[in-house]
Design an enzyme around this catalytic site. Structure first.
Site, mmCIF file in Angstrom:
data_model
loop_
_atom_site.group_PDB
_atom_site.id
_atom_site.type_symbol
_atom_site.label_atom_id
_atom_site.label_comp_id
_atom_site.label_asym_id
_atom_site.label_seq_id
_atom_site.Cartn_x
_atom_site.Cartn_y
_atom_site.Cartn_z
ATOM 1 C CG ASP A 167 -29.747 -28.364 23.268
ATOM 2 O OD1 ASP A 167 -30.544 -27.752 22.846
ATOM 3 O OD2 ASP A 167 -29.294 -28.440 24.662
ATOM 4 C CB CYS A 186 -29.282 -24.793 23.672
ATOM 5 S SG CYS A 186 -29.003 -23.605 24.915
ATOM 6 C CB THR A 202 -31.466 -21.085 28.498
ATOM 7 O OG1 THR A 202 -30.099 -21.635 28.219
ATOM 8 C CG2 THR A 202 -32.380 -21.769 29.664
ATOM 9 C CG HIS A 230 -22.346 -0.693 19.385
ATOM 10 N ND1 HIS A 230 -23.013 0.099 20.276
ATOM 11 C CD2 HIS A 230 -22.736 0.220 18.285
ATOM 12 C CE1 HIS A 230 -23.641 1.322 19.827
ATOM 13 N NE2 HIS A 230 -23.422 1.362 18.615
ATOM 14 C CG HIS A 265 -18.521 0.711 18.233
ATOM 15 N ND1 HIS A 265 -18.921 0.497 19.724
ATOM 16 C CD2 HIS A 265 -19.377 1.629 17.707
ATOM 17 C CE1 HIS A 265 -19.815 1.361 19.800
ATOM 18 N NE2 HIS A 265 -20.002 2.186 18.424
HETATM 19 C C1 RB5 Z 1 -31.219 -28.954 28.019
HETATM 20 O O1 RB5 Z 1 -32.296 -29.408 28.794
HETATM 21 C C2 RB5 Z 1 -30.791 -27.485 28.326
HETATM 22 O O2 RB5 Z 1 -30.037 -27.247 29.565
HETATM 23 C C3 RB5 Z 1 -30.251 -26.934 27.293
HETATM 24 O O3 RB5 Z 1 -30.987 -26.706 25.962
HETATM 25 C C4 RB5 Z 1 -29.936 -25.474 27.362
HETATM 26 O O4 RB5 Z 1 -30.670 -24.696 27.895
HETATM 27 C C5 RB5 Z 1 -28.574 -25.267 28.472
HETATM 28 O O5 RB5 Z 1 -28.059 -23.961 28.582
#
Ligand code: RB5
Length: 145
Positions: A8, A65, A67, A98, A133
């Site tokens: 994203d 993304c 996070t 695994h 596994h």
């Molecule tokens: C976008 O602002 C952010 O929420 C997305 O990139 C991600 O971190 C969501 O899990």
């Protein structure tokens, strides 16, 4: 290997460096976007990448993304996906060895490009160990029935 990659807006820069690395490692990359910094919704990218992996169109997927969490949660809703969030090389190695993870997720707002490069290199190079596994992964697959 053929690798589907997607992000994203929160993962746009890291996607570009991971793509460069995959090409340098000799992999074939299919980029599912996004392609601009405009805000978008990570499930819209996670699902096509996940479908490319489970259909066999590609061997593996990498999703990024902010996070690495949201895009991985979305990908794991698709039957056959084992998406692993890895922000260290030990997890990257064992998610393959695994868990036979078929999608790697990372967060651009969490790690830098240097660590991401190590993680991707190890993740791409590690084979599933099978053996005990295999039985455990089969039990995960049974949960999807
Ligand atoms: C976008 O602002 C952010 O929420 C997305 O990139 C991600 O971190 C969501 O899990």
């Amino acid at each position: 290997m053929k690798v589907a990659i997607g992000c994203d807006h929160g993962g746009l820069n890291l996607k570009a460096s991971v793509k460069e690395l995959l090409n340098a490692l000799g992999h074939e990359v299919e980029d599912f976007g996004c392609h601009t910094a405009d805000s978008c919704d990570y499930p819209d990218i996670a699902v096509p990448v996940a479908n490319a992996v489970v259909s066999g169109q590609v061997d593996r997927g990498i999703l990024i993304c902010g996070t690495g969490i949201g895009i991985g949660i979305a990908a794991n809703k698709i039957k056959g996906v084992r998406a692993a969030l890895c922000h260290d090389s030990f997890s990257a190695k064992y998610s393959r060895a695994h868990n036979d993870a078929n999608i790697l997720t990372m967060g651009e707002r969490v790690i830098g490009p240097g660590l991401a490069k190590d993680i991707v290199t190890i993740w791409m190079a590690t084979d599933f160990e099978g053996g005990r596994h295999e039985r455990r992964v089969e039990k995960i697959k049974a949960l999807e029935k």
